[in-house]
Design an enzyme around this catalytic site. Structure first.
Site, mmCIF file in Angstrom:
data_model
loop_
_atom_site.group_PDB
_atom_site.id
_atom_site.type_symbol
_atom_site.label_atom_id
_atom_site.label_comp_id
_atom_site.label_asym_id
_atom_site.label_seq_id
_atom_site.Cartn_x
_atom_site.Cartn_y
_atom_site.Cartn_z
ATOM 1 N N ARG A 1 -3.259 25.051 -49.173
ATOM 2 C CA ARG A 1 -2.305 25.063 -48.052
ATOM 3 C C ARG A 1 -0.888 24.663 -48.462
ATOM 4 O O ARG A 1 -0.143 24.073 -47.681
ATOM 5 C CB ARG A 1 -2.763 24.123 -46.931
ATOM 6 N N GLU B 1 -1.550 19.627 -41.391
ATOM 7 C CA GLU B 1 -1.297 20.987 -41.888
ATOM 8 C C GLU B 1 -0.254 21.649 -40.984
ATOM 9 O O GLU B 1 0.630 22.355 -41.444
ATOM 10 C CB GLU B 1 -2.595 21.804 -41.865
ATOM 11 N N SER C 1 -5.872 24.877 -37.872
ATOM 12 C CA SER C 1 -6.264 23.527 -38.289
ATOM 13 C C SER C 1 -5.110 22.552 -38.114
ATOM 14 O O SER C 1 -3.978 22.848 -38.493
ATOM 15 C CB SER C 1 -6.670 23.519 -39.762
#
Ligand SMILES: Cc1cc2nc3c(=O)[nH]c(=O)nc-3n(C[C@H](O)[C@H](O)[C@H](O)COP(=O)(O)OP(=O)(O)OC[C@H]3O[C@@H](n4cnc5c(N)ncnc54)[C@H](O)[C@@H]3O)c2cc1C
Length: 275
Positions: free
Chosen positions: A147, A266, A196
């Site tokens: 990520r 995130e 997320s």
């Protein structure tokens, strides 16, 4: 270049945010007229404060898609879903496993969503900075991690070059269907969310930690920690920025107290002044 007021409440996938002035580049030349402003793509990994009032640059009008046999150039505003739809029609494989991620090509690369930086179909990235203008780079694969892409905030992703594997439309369709089915079964994809909330810590999934803290279904206003997937917060109506932030901070606090693990967000949070 166009300038327009956009209601981020309806633009972002979580359904929260103010009306702001947005610059909409329609060509690479338009990029040269920007000063430092925050970029947004399709708004599917963003939580924006109702008090946020800076100008934004929205890349979704830079959206041309060129296909030559198995070679594709997609501008940053092209949605992954559109690119994958084209791949199904042309029988081109390589990105099917990412199907269901609702972002744009620019957002996908910037966030390294679906680990796109390590995907061998992605060959080159077209970037823009004030200093260098528009330039193409080979994909610095080793610099992409979970990520996280190597791009700093002053880099605008303009587009991406792909070399796809030739296949058959039905085969590509089956792979795409499998990926979407898997998402449908595990994530609340039909509810408003930004995907997320937290990155997974090294050895354990964030959702497990949140669930073990007894936070499944926890509500604040219209915001709720999803019962289907505890690493998603869903907006069930009129949730506010503070409702969602309350739940984010609650998860961080409880998980830290219980497991001594500090969860890392995130989702990209854009705060207004004084928050
Ligand atoms: C239901 C749902 C499921 C999801 N599933 C997944 C998943 O499986 N895997 C996954 O990784 N993510 C997932 N996401 C999160 C999200 O879709 C991805 O991170 C996506 O790539 C974000 O793209 P975007 O265009 O919406 O970017 P935005 O949300 O608009 O922006 C995200 C960040 O990217 C930057 N950015 C966007 N475009 C550019 C550009 N052209 N140049 C420079 N910076 C840019 C923005 O400044 C911001 O910091 C999901 C989200 C939802 C709502």
């Amino acid at each position: 270049m166009r300038q327009q007021k956009i209601d981020l409440h309806s633009y972002t996938s979580i359904g929260i945010g103010p009306k702001v002035d947005v610059l909409l580049p329609e060509s690479e030349e338009d990029l040269f007229s920007f000063s430092e402003q925050k970029i947004i793509g399709n708004g599917t990994n963003l939580l924006i404060d109702e008090n946020f009032n800076s100008n934004l640059i929205c890349m979704n009008h830079l959206d041309s898609l060129e296909i030559n046999e198995n070679l594709i150039y997609a501008e940053s505003g092209v949605l992954l879903s559109r690119l994958i739809g084209t791949c199904i029609r042309k029988g081109l494989n390589g990105l099917s496993a990412l199907a269901g991620i609702p972002g744009s090509i620019g957002g996908l690369i910037y966030m390294n969503a679906g680990n796109i930086g390590k995907n061998s179909s992605l060959k080159k990235i077209r970037c823009f900075t004030k200093e260098k203008g528009v330039y193409d780079i080979d994909v610095p694969r080793e610099k992409f991690s979970y990520r996280k892409s190597p791009f700093s905030d002053d880099v605008i992703i303009v587009g991406a070059f792909f070399e796809m594997k030739k296949s058959y439309g039905e085969r590509v369709f089956e792979d795409v269907k499998k990926a979407i089915l898997n998402k449908k079964q595990t994530q609340p994809i039909f509810e408003k969310s930004f995907g997320s909330v937290f990155k997974n810590p090294e050895s354990v999934s964030a959702w497990k930690l949140i669930e073990r803290c007894g936070l499944k279904g926890k509500e604040k206003g219209d915001a709720m920690i999803s019962r289907k997937h505890c690493n998603f917060i869903v907006n069930r109506g009129n949730a506010s920025f503070s409702d969602v932030m309350y739940l984010i901070e609650l998860c961080m606090e409880k998980v830290y107290n219980e497991f001594s693990i500090m969860l890392e967000k995130e989702v990209v949070v854009l705060r207004g002044l004084n928050r």
